[in-house]
Write a protein that holds these residues in place. Structure first.
Motif, short mmCIF file in Angstrom:
data_model
loop_
_atom_site.label_atom_id
_atom_site.label_comp_id
_atom_site.label_asym_id
_atom_site.label_seq_id
_atom_site.Cartn_x
_atom_site.Cartn_y
_atom_site.Cartn_z
N PRO A 1 -4.03 -1.44 4.22
CA PRO A 1 -3.94 0.00 4.48
C PRO A 1 -4.19 0.79 3.20
O PRO A 1 -3.72 0.41 2.13
N ARG A 2 -4.91 1.89 3.32
CA ARG A 2 -5.25 2.67 2.14
C ARG A 2 -4.01 3.20 1.40
O ARG A 2 -3.96 3.16 0.17
N PRO A 3 -2.96 3.69 2.11
CA PRO A 3 -1.75 4.13 1.39
C PRO A 3 -1.11 3.01 0.58
O PRO A 3 -0.61 3.24 -0.53
N THR A 4 -1.15 1.79 1.12
CA THR A 4 -0.61 0.64 0.39
C THR A 4 -1.40 0.39 -0.88
O THR A 4 -0.83 0.15 -1.95
N VAL A 5 -2.71 0.47 -0.77
CA VAL A 5 -3.58 0.26 -1.94
C VAL A 5 -3.30 1.31 -3.01
O VAL A 5 -3.20 1.00 -4.20
N TYR A 6 -3.13 2.57 -2.59
CA TYR A 6 -2.85 3.62 -3.57
C TYR A 6 -1.52 3.38 -4.27
O TYR A 6 -1.41 3.58 -5.49
N ARG A 7 -0.50 2.92 -3.53
CA ARG A 7 0.79 2.64 -4.16
C ARG A 7 0.67 1.50 -5.17
O ARG A 7 1.25 1.55 -6.27
N ILE A 8 -0.09 0.48 -4.81
CA ILE A 8 -0.30 -0.65 -5.72
C ILE A 8 -1.04 -0.19 -6.97
O ILE A 8 -0.64 -0.51 -8.09
N LEU A 9 -2.10 0.58 -6.78
CA LEU A 9 -2.90 1.04 -7.92
C LEU A 9 -2.09 1.94 -8.85
O LEU A 9 -2.17 1.84 -10.07
#
Length: 261
Positions: A37-45
Motif C-alpha cells: 500500500p502506498r501509505p505504508t511505503v510512505y511511512r517506511i520511507l
C-alpha cells in the motif's frame, strides 16, 4: 520456539533491498513493484529518512540511499581487515618513523580513529586515541578522505556539512578553499593541515583506496617545532605511501579470497 515475524520490519527491509538494486525510485514505483500500500511505503520511507538511511530529492521526489547504509554491512568487515591487516601495518609504520600514526575511517561526517600508535610512540603528546573523531575539513585525515572519495559521495558529504550549524563546518561553503584543497591533495597524493587541536603539531595523511573508494586514511603526526615540514615530507612520506600501498594490496587479496569463498 517459533516467533511471529515483524511485518513492518520485513517490509522496511524489502524497501531497502529494492532501493539498493535500482539506486533511485519514487514511492509510487516502490509500492507498485513490491505490491505494498502506498501509505505504508510512505511511512517506511519517512522512517528510513529520519534515520539518515535515505534522502528525497526536492526536485523530483525520488528516494536514494545515503552512505549511512554502508555502515550496516561494513561494521564487521571493517573490524576484520583493520585487526588483521591495518593494525600490523600501522605498527610497522610507527616503528619506522617513531612519530605517532593513526588509521581512521569515515563515519557520520567525521573521521573516527580506529587504530593508533600513540600508545607506544616515544614522541606522542596524546593518549587514548581510539574512537576519537577528527573533523573532515580541519584535519589531514578528513581532507584526504574528501579529496580522494568519488565526486558524488563528496557532494553528498558537503551538502550535509553545509546544512550543519557547527561553525567548524563553515569551510564547506568556501568554494575557493575546497577547490584548492582538493586539487593540491590530488596533485601531491597526500593532504596536510597545520591547524590541529594541538597548535604545536602538524600532520600529513594519505587515503587507502579500493575500487576507487576510500576505505580508510592514515597519517603521521609530529611536533612542528622539532622538525621542518619539508623534511618530514622528504623523510617520512615514502614510508607512509608504502604503508598505503601495502594496505591496498592486502585489501585486494582479502577481497579476492572473499569472492572465492
Amino acid at each position: 520456539m517459533t516467533y511471529k515475524r515483524i511485518c513492518s520490519l520485513d517490509r522496511g527491509l524489502k524497501v531497502l533491498e529494492f532501493l539498493n538494486t535500482v539506486r533511485a525510485s519514487t514511492a509510487h514505483e516502490i509500492a507498485t513493484e513490491l505490491k505494498l500500500p502506498r501509505p505504508t511505503v510512505y511511512r517506511i520511507l519517512e522512517t528510513l529518512e529520519d534515520h539518515g538511511l535515505l534522502y528525497r530529492s526536492v526536485s523530483d521526489s525520488v528516494f536514494r540511499l545515503t552512505n549511512a547504509v554502508r555502515h550496516l554491512s561494513e561494521g564487521f568487515i571493517d573490524e576484520e581487515w583493520i585487526r588483521t591487516l591495518g593494525a600490523p601495518l600501522l605498527q610497522r609504520l610507527g616503528e619506522k618513523v617513531l612519530w605517532p600514526t593513526d588509521l581512521a575511517t569515515f563515519e557520520d561526517d567525521a573521521m573516527v580513529i580506529r587504530e593508533s600508535t600513540h600508545s607506544f610512540s616515544p614522541f606522542s603528546v596524546d593518549v587514548g586515541m581510539i574512537g576519537r573523531k577528527r573533523h573532515l575539513l580541519k584535519s589531514p585525515l578528513g581532507r584526504a578522505y574528501l579529496a580522494f572519495c568519488p565526486e558524488e559521495e563528496r557532494q553528498e558529504i558537503l551538502t550535509s556539512l553545509r546544512g550543519s550549524q557547527d561553525p567548524d563546518n563553515a569551510l564547506s561553503r568556501d568554494e575557493a578553499f575546497l577547490e584548492k584543497m582538493i586539487s593540491s591533495s590530488r596533485a601531491n597524493g597526500y593532504s596536510n593541515c597545520r591547524e590541529l587541536e594541538h597548535v604545536k603539531c602538524a600532520s600529513i595523511a594519505v587515503p587507502v583506496m579500493l575500487n576507487q573508494r576510500v576505505i580508510a586514511c592514515i597519517n603521521i603526526v609530529w611536533v612542528a617545532a622539532t622538525i621542518d615540514y619539508d623534511e618530514v615530507v622528504t623523510r617520512y612520506l615514502p614510508e607512509l605511501m608504502q604503508t598505503k600501498l601495502d594496505m591496498e594490496a592486502g585489501l585486494i587479496k582479502m577481497n579476492f579470497e572473499c569472492s572465492q569463498s
